[in-house]
Design a protein around this motif. Structure first.
Motif, PDB file in Angstrom:
ATOM      1  N   VAL A 187     -34.330   5.149  -3.399  1.00 33.06           N
ATOM      2  CA  VAL A 187     -33.991   5.123  -4.827  1.00 33.06           C
ATOM      3  C   VAL A 187     -34.130   3.709  -5.371  1.00 33.06           C
ATOM      4  CG1 VAL A 187     -32.434   7.098  -4.747  1.00 33.06           C
ATOM      5  CG2 VAL A 187     -31.538   4.798  -4.363  1.00 33.06           C
ATOM      6  N   ALA A 188     -34.480   3.633  -6.666  1.00 35.44           N
ATOM      7  CA  ALA A 188     -34.583   2.335  -7.322  1.00 35.44           C
ATOM      8  C   ALA A 188     -34.393   2.534  -8.821  1.00 35.44           C
ATOM      9  CB  ALA A 188     -35.936   1.697  -7.027  1.00 35.44           C
ATOM     10  N   ALA A 248     -16.685  -3.850  -9.548  1.00 37.80           N
ATOM     11  CA  ALA A 248     -15.989  -3.265 -10.684  1.00 37.80           C
ATOM     12  C   ALA A 248     -15.861  -1.756 -10.511  1.00 37.80           C
ATOM     13  CB  ALA A 248     -16.737  -3.586 -11.967  1.00 37.80           C
ATOM     14  N   ASN A 249     -16.790  -1.166  -9.781  1.00 37.23           N
ATOM     15  CA  ASN A 249     -16.763   0.279  -9.598  1.00 37.23           C
ATOM     16  C   ASN A 249     -16.145   0.697  -8.270  1.00 37.23           C
ATOM     17  OD1 ASN A 249     -18.192   1.747 -11.909  1.00 37.23           O
ATOM     18  ND2 ASN A 249     -19.550   0.026 -11.501  1.00 37.23           N
ATOM     19  N   GLY A 250     -15.576  -0.269  -7.556  1.00 36.12           N
ATOM     20  CA  GLY A 250     -14.845   0.083  -6.339  1.00 36.12           C
ATOM     21  C   GLY A 250     -15.687   0.235  -5.085  1.00 36.12           C
ATOM     22  N   ALA A 300     -25.109   0.514  -9.991  1.00 36.85           N
ATOM     23  CA  ALA A 300     -23.815   0.554  -9.321  1.00 36.85           C
ATOM     24  C   ALA A 300     -23.054   1.829  -9.680  1.00 36.85           C
ATOM     25  CB  ALA A 300     -23.002  -0.685  -9.689  1.00 36.85           C
ATOM     26  N   LYS A 301     -23.037   2.128 -10.949  1.00 28.65           N
ATOM     27  CA  LYS A 301     -22.300   3.328 -11.396  1.00 28.65           C
ATOM     28  C   LYS A 301     -22.877   4.579 -10.753  1.00 28.65           C
ATOM     29  CE  LYS A 301     -20.388   2.223 -15.894  1.00 28.65           C
ATOM     30  NZ  LYS A 301     -21.067   1.743 -17.087  1.00 28.65           N
ATOM     31  N   PHE A 302     -24.188   4.673 -10.792  1.00 24.81           N
ATOM     32  CA  PHE A 302     -24.860   5.877 -10.308  1.00 24.81           C
ATOM     33  C   PHE A 302     -24.604   6.082  -8.816  1.00 24.81           C
ATOM     34  CE2 PHE A 302     -28.727   7.641  -8.321  1.00 24.81           C
ATOM     35  CZ  PHE A 302     -28.689   8.914  -8.860  1.00 24.81           C
ATOM     36  N   GLY A 333     -21.123   9.040  -4.459  1.00 27.92           N
ATOM     37  CA  GLY A 333     -20.114   9.073  -3.407  1.00 27.92           C
ATOM     38  C   GLY A 333     -20.275   8.025  -2.326  1.00 27.92           C
ATOM     39  N   TYR A 334     -21.259   7.165  -2.436  1.00 28.85           N
ATOM     40  CA  TYR A 334     -21.417   6.115  -1.430  1.00 28.85           C
ATOM     41  C   TYR A 334     -20.288   5.103  -1.536  1.00 28.85           C
ATOM     42  CZ  TYR A 334     -26.154   7.804  -0.573  1.00 28.85           C
ATOM     43  OH  TYR A 334     -27.225   8.567  -0.237  1.00 28.85           O
TER      44      TYR A 334
END
Lengths: 387, 397, 261, 306
Positions: free
Chosen positions: B278-279, B197-199, B163-165, B170-171
């Motif tokens: 990506v994974a 949590a990360n918006g 999630a953070k990444f 910018g997604y």
């Protein structure tokens, strides 16, 4: 009558039962893959030779006359095997599984073995029993023997939703109804979180009057038997009732009605048979037995999940009934033992077992379509002869 | 049955039995050392069998290497059980090992649903096990059983990083497809939590069954919402299908997967469409592991039919750790269990996957989560990729 | 012999349509007690359809059937059987895998105790009922063929066609019906076998009081020998009735059979 | 819902329905001549798809790169191989069970399906994994708002419909079709008319199985992926479609196929946050339809003679 005169006519049967018991024990003891394979070959040859030289027919004749003796011998055999492996959990788990599967298949036998009501959702009704047991043991204080019955009742009740389509459709059309129901049931369990979703549910072990079934049985200091012995004993008792029930159905006008309905509905109806009544009876009673078996299975295994109840599992149940000899309860027992114990023992075939299982079923259907133990003609009262 | 048909049947039956014996003739090398049995359980048949077979081969490799080592005190035999990725079969397999006192320890399970159902059995029989692939947190954290350990990480850390990444790139908006197994549902849950949590914003969410073939209805709906990213929580087979069908329906979103698709099979199956997917996965990539090169070389040497797949290295680690422990404390379940419980802190074990350091739930605390992107038909670590370098771009960037 | 007696079975304007095809066209037909009535006509003339409508297998499209004074039009097959009508089928519909006894007992449905409790629990009572019915069935079979009565617990599949016909007739008779409908009993049998079977039917008729029979038959020899009266159907209509001799002389009947314009 | 999106759903439904209808037509064909259900049909389709894939891989290996040649070869090899296999299935597994209860045939073909599935899984190289199916058709796409029209999809749809029409014409307009229909109507009469019953059954099995292989390749081209397990559910759905439509009736099979696709699509649309229930919904409706029309939407002709 002297003891000898009483015993002698029974000898072929007793010898056969003892032989089979020893064979099963050997099969369960041996671990070397080559040894097991050799045993299996020997078993096949022994049966063929016995059939060739008429020994099998003589044994069959004894049991046809005295089927009370047969019942007794089989119970003795199961208890012998259980006693022999009293602390070997895995072997006893297999024995208990066989017993429970036989109960479930007796239900299916009532449905399509006798009545011709197809049911390709056997695993789903088994599953209803399992989930009923899971919910009741976790959330209520219902006594566990009642839970067993509740599993059966629940399966019968939910099955009654299918009654209308099952009654109205025939052969392939009714096959689709049950196949659709089986798939629907499994998908429903997977997506429905209140019943544990795909992760499944834990189930409490059985407890009857304070007796914890999931504890090993300890007697004195040095004796400890596997807790599965509990389940085998209960399983045997339930199986005894189920078996006697199915047998009595067969050996009565009811069994005749069911057969008549299966073989020719139109003719049966022309002689006053109420097709609806007997289809409902067979379908409901069959689902009851299957659900009951499910409830016991869930409490024994302690864990259930939707993947236990796939179309493939239903197929295995159907195969057992067909392989054993459709309509013959003893055939079920033989087929269940084969389908559960052999692949478990022959670990070398692991990856290939589905392939071999399917191939085996095809061969039997081709060369022995009436099953391993074809159903004999009905005897209403065993040993009865016209005056 | 007439006599000729009886004969036919006999011939047919004997053929099958002969086949059975054929398969049964495994090789059993003789040895003077005491023979110790260890177990492996994984899915060897069904849709996830490629991972199971890779795991089995890897565990088998650990045993073979040990048996070839003249310094080893014992000779080992690996017993293998198939759990079919089904809980009931798993319970039977676990009971089989648990009840067999000769089995000292086992490396078990790829499928979370199976692992969660068998931990009680291991506890009951006192059989120490190390999970080598299942990622559901509850397997270790849902109980306090001392028998249960796990070398691979859980899905919690994975989704936190993911999630953070992705937000960092910018997604903004996501659509989620997850399978309805505990694996897919778990991923959905933890990813949603972390993303919110990360918006990030989730536009829609679809649960699908693991044997579904056609996703056009779901994907069309997703297309109409036009999310930046399609998050897929599930395993390789339907991952491939979804990726392929996105293309057919013109869904432009970036495809983001979970550890379940980090496999060579995914790239083989998706072909060119795998590019840019990506994974995320716990632990370092096999070839980057401290002993990764050694592992892959040895694996290749044995000539296994199937590749080790993403979790092969963990299976190897789990089995090696079991063998090390038995060598150290002897073939006794209780001693092995106690020794395994102590593998933590200063006592952490070295392995090809790095340090193994169990917390008090038996969970290996793997902090590192690797970000992968498919580049030129290879799972490439993000930091090393052309994408990170800015030479190639993910969708919508 | 018809006189003023009331008919046992009477159809009044009975019609049956299959889609657009008229199988029975306003058929009026009477069968009197103790009569053996022959129902004849070319293929597709509606004979079997008449049986099927009477016994409730097909619903009637119009008209009425009365049996013993009561209206039985469109009753279920079960109700018709309970009212006292039994039948055999054109293509033998025995259950081949069951024993002779089982097959006969299928026909005895209404006289057997069908209760769950009785069948499953009260085995002694069941045993008595079973023995009594066995004796009855054996006696009935003995009328036809004494050796057959010694093989009551053998599967029907092992017997030749003539025995199967006998068993089928026993199945229809065991419940003591008032009316027996025989649908081409000679089908698939040799001439000698047919003769034998006709003798059997006479024997039964003598033994069972008040039995009325309607027989569909193509073998005119049979009709001539055993019937008291005949009805000829063509295209679902009655074209002639009377004794066999009368009917055989009728020009319409000859036309229907020979297709002469 | 905007028109582009709607068009897209319709297009999806058509593609899916075409796949189901192709499978259902096969079921109905077998049932027509033999009154049996060949449950291995879905797995024959799967083997056909793998056969097509193997042909493609073989040609690529030999250096033949032209996609049209590859495509033609894949179709030719797969359909003829499966036609042969179908005839063998008919000869050795179905005809010998002609007199047995229908349950036996159902079970033997189900088990055959398992054998096929397991054989591919175990003996096709890396057969346990999903296999990528090459895109051999032009992949040009035109976008109209939310609607993406792909040339390859249009071609697949056309091919599928042509196959169905072809089968229809074969059955209704040719001498062979006449013989098949005669056998389907009444085996005994057909025999007295000098029709070789066994031959007709085998030919029908060959046609049906060839059709399955054809459908398998279409399936592979559409989804770009094939796997050993794809036949099972497809078979069940195809079977259900044939039944719901009314067995033995080609129109019924087509209606059933499209109906099932429509139900699944509707399931996703109607239950946006519980789309996993869509199959529960679809199968539930199937059960209701069976309760309402016990012999399918287009009923089988009542042929029972009393």
């Amino acid at each position: 009558m002297s003891a000898r005169a009483w015993l002698v006519p029974l000898l072929p049967g007793i010898v056969a039962a003892a032989g089979v018991t020893v064979y099963v024990i050997l099969l369960l003891v041996v671990e070397s893959q080559v040894g097991i394979a050799a045993l299996l070959v020997a078993g096949v040859i022994a049966v063929l030779v016995a059939a060739r030289f008429g020994a099998a027919a003589r044994v069959g004749a004894v049991f046809a006359e005295r089927d009370d003796i047969l019942n007794l011998l089989v119970i003795l055999a199961v208890l012998t095997v259980t006693g022999f492996f009293y602390e070997d959990h895995f072997v006893l788990l297999m024995v208990a599984t066989v017993i429970i599967y036989v109960i479930a298949c007796l239900g299916l036998n009532l449905q399509f073995g006798y009545s011709g009501v197809l049911n390709f959702a056997g695993a789903a009704f088994f599953g209803i029993g399992c989930y009923t047991a899971a919910v009741l043991t976790k959330n209520t204080g219902v006594p566990h023997l009642v839970v067993l019955v509740a599993g059966g009742v629940m399966a019968a009740l939910i099955g009654s939703f299918l009654l209308l389509p099952v009654l109205r459709t025939h052969s392939h059309y009714s096959a689709v109804v049950t196949i659709a129901f089986g798939l629907l049931f499994k998908i429903f369990l997977e997506v429905n979180d209140t019943l544990g979703g795909p992760q499944g549910l834990r189930v409490d072990g059985m407890n009857v009057l304070g007796w914890e079934f999931n504890d090993n049985i300890e007697i004195g200091e040095n004796f400890e038997a596997s807790f599965y012995v509990n389940y085998i004993v209960v399983g045997l008792i339930v199986l005894g009732f189920a078996f006697a029930f199915v047998r009595r159905v067969e050996r009565s006008w009811i069994g005749l009605n069911l057969d008549a309905m299966r073989l020719d509905e139109t003719a049966a109806a022309s002689f006053g048979l109420n097709i609806t009544r007997w289809k409902i009876t067979a379908f409901t009673l069959g689902n009851f037995l299957t659900g009951l078996a499910g409830a016991l299975f869930a409490m024994m295994l302690g864990f259930i999940a939707p993947t236990n109840f796939t179309f493939g599992d239903s197929l295995i149940l159907v195969s057992i009934v067909l392989l054993g000899g459709i309509g013959n309860p003893w055939g079920l027992v033989v087929a269940t033992v084969m389908l559960i114990i052999v692949p478990e023992k022959l670990q070398a075939i692991q990856e290939y077992r589905f392939l071999l299982f399917a191939a085996m079923v095809i061969l039997i259907l081709l060369f022995r379509p009436e099953g391993l133990l074809p159903r004999p003609l009905r005897t209403y009262i065993p040993g009865w002869k016209p005056k | 049955m007439t006599k000729s048909r009886l004969t036919q049947f006999a011939v047919a039956a004997l053929t099958v039995v002969a086949m059975v014996i054929g398969f049964g003739m495994g090789s059993f090398p003789a040895s003077a050392k005491e023979k110790i049995k260890v177990g492996f359980i994984g899915p060897l048949s069904g849709g996830t069998s490629s991972n199971g077979l890779g795991g089995r081969n890897s565990a088998d490799l650990a045993v073979r290497l040990r048996n070839a080592d003249p310094k080893a005190k014992y000779s080992y035999e690996l017993l293998v059980q198939d759990d079919e990725c089904k809980p009931n079969i798993g319970v039977q397999a676990a009971t089989k090992f648990g009840a067999n006192k000769n089995v000292i320890a086992a490396a078990t399970h790829y499928c979370s649903a199976v692992a969660i159902s068998t931990v009680d059995v291991y506890h009951k029989f006192g059989l120490p096990i190390i999970v080598w692939g299942a990622v559901l947190p509850d397997i270790t954290y849902g109980n306090t059983y001392k028998e249960v350990h796990r070398v691979n990480g859980t899905m919690i850390n994975q989704n936190e990083t993911a999630a953070k990444f992705m937000r960092g790139l910018g997604y903004k908006t996501w659509a989620i497809i997850h399978d309805t197994t505990d694996y897919g549902k778990g991923h959905d849950k933890y990813f949603t939590k972390n993303l919110e949590a990360n918006g990030g914003k989730i536009l829609s969410r679809f649960g699908v069954t693991s044997d579904q073939q056609d996703f056009s209805a779901e994907l069309t709906k997703i297309k109409s919402m036009n999310p930046d990213v399609l998050y897929f929580g599930g395993l390789t087979p339907i991952g491939i299908r979804i990726r392929a069908q996105m293309e057919k329906l013109g869904v432009k979103a970036q495809f983001q997967g979970t550890s379940g698709i980090v496999s060579d099979t995914f790239i083989e199956g998706a072909g060119p469409l795998a590019e840019g997917v990506v994974a995320f996965r716990e632990g370092a990539p096999t070839e980057k592991l401290p002993g990764g090169k050694f592992f892959l070389e040895q694996y290749a040497k044995q000539g296994y039919k199937d590749p080790p797949e993403a979790y092969g290295a963990f299976a190897f680690t789990a089995m090696s750790l079991i063998l090390d422990t038995i060598e150290a404390v002897g073939p006794d379940r209780k001693k092995v269990r106690k020794a395994l419980n102590k593998v933590s802190g200063s006592n952490a074990a070295d392995s090809i996957t790095g340090k193994v350091d169990f917390d008090d739930h038996g969970q290996n605390t793997i902090a590192v989560i690797t970000k992968y992107v498919v580049q030129d038909s290879k799972w490439t670590v993000w930091e090393d990729s052309a994408y990170a370098a800015g030479k190639r771009k993910l969708k919508g960037m | 012999m018809t006189g003023n007696r009331k008919p046992l079975l009477a159809s009044d304007g009975l019609s049956k349509l299959f889609g657009g095809v008229v199988a029975l066209d306003q058929l009026d037909l009477e069968v009197f007690p103790n009569q053996i009535l022959g129902l004849i006509g070319p293929n597709g003339s509606g004979k079997t359809t008449f049986f099927n409508v009477v016994t409730g297998i097909y619903p009637a499209s119009g008209g009425q059937v009365k049996f013993d004074g009561a209206d039985i039009t469109n009753l279920s097959t079960q109700a018709v059987y309970r009212a006292g009508i039994s039948r055999t089928f054109q293509r033998s519909r025995l259950s081949l895998s069951l024993s002779i006894f089982d097959n006969i007992m299928i026909g005895n449905h209404k006289r057997l105790n069908q209760g769950l409790w009785f069948n499953l629990v009260r085995r002694d009572a069941f045993r008595r009922e079973f023995e009594q019915n066995f004796e009855e069935a054996r006696e009935l079979v003995q009328v036809f063929d004494p050796p057959l009565a010694e093989r009551m617990f053998e599967a029907v599949s092992g017997f030749p066609m003539i025995d199967r016909r006998r068993i089928e007739i026993c199945r229809a008779l065991i419940s003591r019906p008032k009316l027996l409908l025989l649908d081409e009993p000679s089908a698939g049998m040799t001439h000698e076998e047919t003769t034998e079977l006709m003798d059997d039917i006479f024997k039964v008729k003598e033994r069972v009081e008040d039995l009325t029979i309607v027989i569909i038959e193509h073998e005119m020899g049979v009709i001539e020998r055993i019937t008291d009266a005949c009805v000829v159907l063509n295209f679902g209509q009655k074209i002639c009735e009377g004794t066999y001799q009368e009917v055989a002389q009728d020009s319409q009947v000859q036309e229907a059979y020979l297709g002469v314009e | 819902m905007d028109i582009g999106l709607f068009a897209q759903y319709v297009m999806n439904g058509l593609m899916l329905g075409m796949m189901y209808a192709l499978v259902a037509v096969g079921f109905t064909l077998f049932f027509g001549v033999m009154d049996i259900i060949n449950f291995s049909h879905g797995d024959v389709l799967m083997v056909g798809a793998f056969g097509g894939l193997a042909t493609y891989l073989g040609l690529t290996f030999l250096g033949v790169e032209n996609p049209w040649v590859q495509l033609a070869a894949a179709f030719a090899v797969a359909t003829s191989a499966m036609a042969l296999m179908g005839a063998l299935i008919g000869k050795f597994l179905v005809l010998p069970l002609k007199k047995a209860p229908p349950l036996n045939t159902l079970l033997i073909t189900l088990m055959l399906g398992t054998v096929l599935r397991e054989t591919i899984r175990l003996f096709y190289p890396r057969g346990a994994n999903p296999q990528r199916f090459p895109s051999l058709l032009p992949t040009d796409a035109y976008s109209f708002g939310n609607f993406t029209l792909r040339v390859d999809n249009m071609m697949l749809l056309a091919a599928g419909l042509l196959a169905i029409i072809g089968i229809h014409l074969l059955i209704n307009r040719t001498k062979l079709g006449l013989a098949i229909r005669a056998v389907a109507q009444d085996e005994d009469t057909a025999k007295t008319m000098g029709i070789n019953f066994t031959l007709i059954v085998l030919v029908t099995f060959a046609i049906g199985s060839g059709l399955a292989a054809f459908a398998g390749i279409l399936h592979g081209l559409y989804y770009s992926e094939v796997n050993f397990g794809m036949g099972l559910l497809l078979g069940v759905i195809g079977f259900s479609s044939a039944i719901v439509g009314g067995l033995g009736n080609i129109y019924g099979a087509i209606i059933g196929g499209f109906l099932f696709a429509a139900l699944q699509t509707l399931g996703v649309l109607a239950m946006p946050f519980a789309s996993a229930y869509k199959d529960v919904f679809a199968f539930g409706v199937i059960i209701l339809i069976m309760a309402w029309r016990p012999t399918g939407l287009i009923s089988e002709k009542i042929s029972e003679r009393v």
